[in-house]
Design an enzyme around this catalytic site. Structure first.
Site, PDB file in Angstrom:
ATOM      1  N   PHE A 276       0.806  -1.233   0.000  1.00  0.00           N
ATOM      2  CA  PHE A 276       0.000   0.000   0.000  1.00  0.00           C
ATOM      3  C   PHE A 276       0.837   1.280   0.000  1.00  0.00           C
ATOM      4  O   PHE A 276       0.476   2.250   0.653  1.00  0.00           O
ATOM      5  CB  PHE A 276      -0.961   0.024   1.200  1.00  0.00           C
ATOM      6  CG  PHE A 276      -1.569  -1.299   1.558  1.00  0.00           C
ATOM      7  CD1 PHE A 276      -2.361  -1.982   0.654  1.00  0.00           C
ATOM      8  CD2 PHE A 276      -1.356  -1.870   2.796  1.00  0.00           C
ATOM      9  CE1 PHE A 276      -2.935  -3.202   0.977  1.00  0.00           C
ATOM     10  CE2 PHE A 276      -1.918  -3.103   3.129  1.00  0.00           C
ATOM     11  CZ  PHE A 276      -2.710  -3.767   2.216  1.00  0.00           C
ATOM     12  N   HIS A 277       1.934   1.324  -0.763  1.00  0.00           N
ATOM     13  CA  HIS A 277       2.811   2.503  -0.766  1.00  0.00           C
ATOM     14  C   HIS A 277       3.074   3.045  -2.175  1.00  0.00           C
ATOM     15  O   HIS A 277       4.224   3.248  -2.556  1.00  0.00           O
ATOM     16  CB  HIS A 277       4.162   2.153  -0.117  1.00  0.00           C
ATOM     17  CG  HIS A 277       4.070   1.708   1.295  1.00  0.00           C
ATOM     18  ND1 HIS A 277       5.064   0.935   1.902  1.00  0.00           N
ATOM     19  CD2 HIS A 277       3.116   1.914   2.251  1.00  0.00           C
ATOM     20  CE1 HIS A 277       4.721   0.698   3.157  1.00  0.00           C
ATOM     21  NE2 HIS A 277       3.541   1.272   3.390  1.00  0.00           N
ATOM     22  N   PRO A 278       2.071   3.307  -2.992  1.00  0.00           N
ATOM     23  CA  PRO A 278       2.332   3.819  -4.342  1.00  0.00           C
ATOM     24  C   PRO A 278       2.876   5.247  -4.315  1.00  0.00           C
ATOM     25  O   PRO A 278       2.378   6.098  -3.573  1.00  0.00           O
ATOM     26  CB  PRO A 278       0.961   3.763  -5.016  1.00  0.00           C
ATOM     27  CG  PRO A 278      -0.022   3.884  -3.884  1.00  0.00           C
ATOM     28  CD  PRO A 278       0.622   3.175  -2.728  1.00  0.00           C
TER      29      PRO A 278
END
Length: 530
Positions: A469-471
């Site tokens: 969850f780190h774009p």
């Protein structure tokens, strides 16, 4: 009648909440903050243990999915992103992590003046309220708004995992945001009195009554108003109808790594050929809008546990209800913690100059709040590569703002990334087999002991790896003509428009990305006000 503000901030996430706070501190500035989601009234947001549930709660989420990924056995991956005041900080794991000094020094080496670690450290410290570490070490602040405290893990499995990691040759680290990131130990979290501290809680709640600050929720941006290479304002769809808002000074996009490039493309800023094909009038040919997408992707090694000491014991419905109200009313009990309290930053090879993977131990089989998610007593170890080389893209598929964009992270397109995750798996399996865990470790549930050689490991990784969850990176900051924004975060070729969020990162940081996003906003606010 034109509705005017001095500054319009689009997006109330990690960056947007802090920006709205800083820009409205001067009563002379009229600030408008637009958020597509609703208000953060849901009590589930407050409870740390419920983070794993919030990832997939439709009312708080954009419900995004990637296109099928060749490197992941053609699977489409769900991408939770917060759609609420606070953005993804209202649904994330609350881990306070800045990344490594070398991350930011590498930005400076790209020619980005003002973005070295030593220059950015004051911005990190300025919004931090941390009493778990000494401020005399020059790495922490205690005067900011974002409450941060070190976890106090009590589950026996945390202790046994730490002992196992030591036996595997890894050092301990008391502060992952201090002098050096390498080692194992407890993490820092944005949790106060057993409740989540989101960006909205930290930066908006104390100042929401400022007369010069207007916060509008359920505001869906349709496009920016661009005229003569200048951003004049923004067209917004509200529940009451369509409205145009205009800015005297600047419009600031803080909509994150998916929606910031999406809004730019809808507004005619992007690759001209694609925009023309979609019937969108080109305002600025900027082909790199939406490119350079980077994300962390990880794997989960799971074991059953022979003793009833895991989260599974807390997931019976009656116990879960009691834990919920204990956390909500008194700020204590199992639900007042996020079960990610221990782990570390490690090297998959001793000759590496700095850690290349992030490991987190969980005394349960998932972060689900249900017995179904846990299945049985067990524990897991998650690991992901810190600096993947694979890069993807975000691109709109139509001129309709309601259509979700095409998300292609292009996972494992780099052979180096595959090798790193493979070695990382071997590393966490080695830790899990050490003697301190002998009395608790039962069976290896996933992938199972029959998975041994590199081909078998690679196949399991492709079948099970998932986003962390780190774009970042889709509105790349750079000094070259192809960059989307310059080192002052101004959009190339368009005046009165900046992008200030995780999308401007030229390279992903080594860890969770919400705190670097806040740092970007702190620095961005200063540049705007100067």
């Amino acid at each position: 009648m034109k509705k005017k503000s001095d500054y319009i901030v689009i997006g109330a996430g990690a960056a947007g909440c802090l920006l709205a706070n800083r820009l409205s501190a001067n009563k002379k500035h009229k600030v408008l903050l637009l958020e597509a989601g609703g208000k953060d009234w849901n009590p589930l947001i407050k409870i740390p243990l419920y983070a794993g549930f919030l990832y997939y709660l439709p009312s708080l989420n954009w419900k995004l999915n990637t296109i099928p990924q060749v490197g992941l056995a053609s699977r489409s991956i769900t991408w939770p992103r917060g759609k609420v005041l606070g953005g993804s900080t209202a649904i994330n794991g609350m881990m306070y992590m800045r990344g490594q000094k070398e991350d930011y020094d590498s930005w400076e080496r790209l020619g980005l003046k003002g973005w070295s670690y030593s220059e950015l450290l004051p911005y990190f410290k300025s919004f931090e309220k941390n009493f778990s570490h000494s401020i005399n070490d020059n790495f922490h602040g205690n005067q900011g708004e974002l409450f941060t405290e070190k976890a106090k893990p009590i589950n026996v499995l945390y202790e046994k995992w730490i002992e196992s990691a030591k036996l595997s040759g890894f050092i301990t680290n008391d502060d992952f945001n201090g002098k050096d990131q390498e080692g194992i130990g407890p993490y820092d979290f944005n949790i106060k009195n057993g409740k989540r501290v989101s960006a909205a809680k930290a930066f908006l709640e104390p100042i929401k009554s400022r007369e010069n600050l207007e916060i509008i929720t359920n505001a869906h941006v349709q496009k920016l108003i661009i005229d003569e290479n200048s951003c004049k304002g923004v067209e917004v769809k509200l529940r009451s109808g369509d409205v145009s808002f205009y800015a005297n000074h600047e419009v600031i996009l803080s909509s994150g790594s998916i929606n910031s490039p999406k809004i730019l493309q809808l507004s005619g800023i992007g690759e001209s050929t694609k925009l023309n094909n979609l019937g969108i009038k080109v305002k600025k040919d900027l082909p790199e809008v939406g490119k350079n997408l980077q994300d962390h992707i990880g794997i989960y090694l799971k074991h059953s546990c022979s003793k009833p000491v895991t989260l599974f014991g807390e997931m019976r419905p009656d116990k879960a209800i009691i834990s919920f109200f204990r956390a909500l009313l008194f700020g204590n009990g199992p639900a007042s913690k996020v079960p990610l309290e221990v782990g570390g930053f490690l090297k998959t090879a001793s000759e590496l100059e700095r850690p290349d993977v992030h490991v987190t131990f969980v005394p349960g089989l998932s972060l689900s709040i249900s017995q179904k998610g846990q299945l049985q007593h067990g524990f897991l170890t998650n690991v992901y590569q810190l600096r993947p080389e694979s890069k993807g893209s975000i691109s709109i598929k139509s001129s309709n703002p309601d259509d979700m964009p095409l998300i292609d992270p292009n996972y494992f397109s780099s052979e180096i990334d595959k090798q790193c995750i493979r070695e990382a798996f071997k590393l966490i399996r080695k830790i899990s087999l050490q003697s301190p865990l002998d009395e608790y470790r039962k069976l290896e549930l996933s992938p199972g002991k029959e998975v041994e050689n590199d081909d078998e490991i690679d196949d399991w990784i492709s079948q099970t790896a998932d986003t962390i969850f780190h774009p970042v990176g889709t509105c790349r900051m750079g000094c070259d003509d192809n960059a989307v924004v310059n080192n002052e975060l101004k959009l190339n070729g368009i005046q009165k428009l900046r992008v200030i969020d995780a999308s401007i990162m030229p390279k992903i940081t080594s860890g969770n990305t919400s705190i670097p996003s806040m740092m970007i906003a702190e620095k961005g606010a200063k540049m705007i006000l100067e």
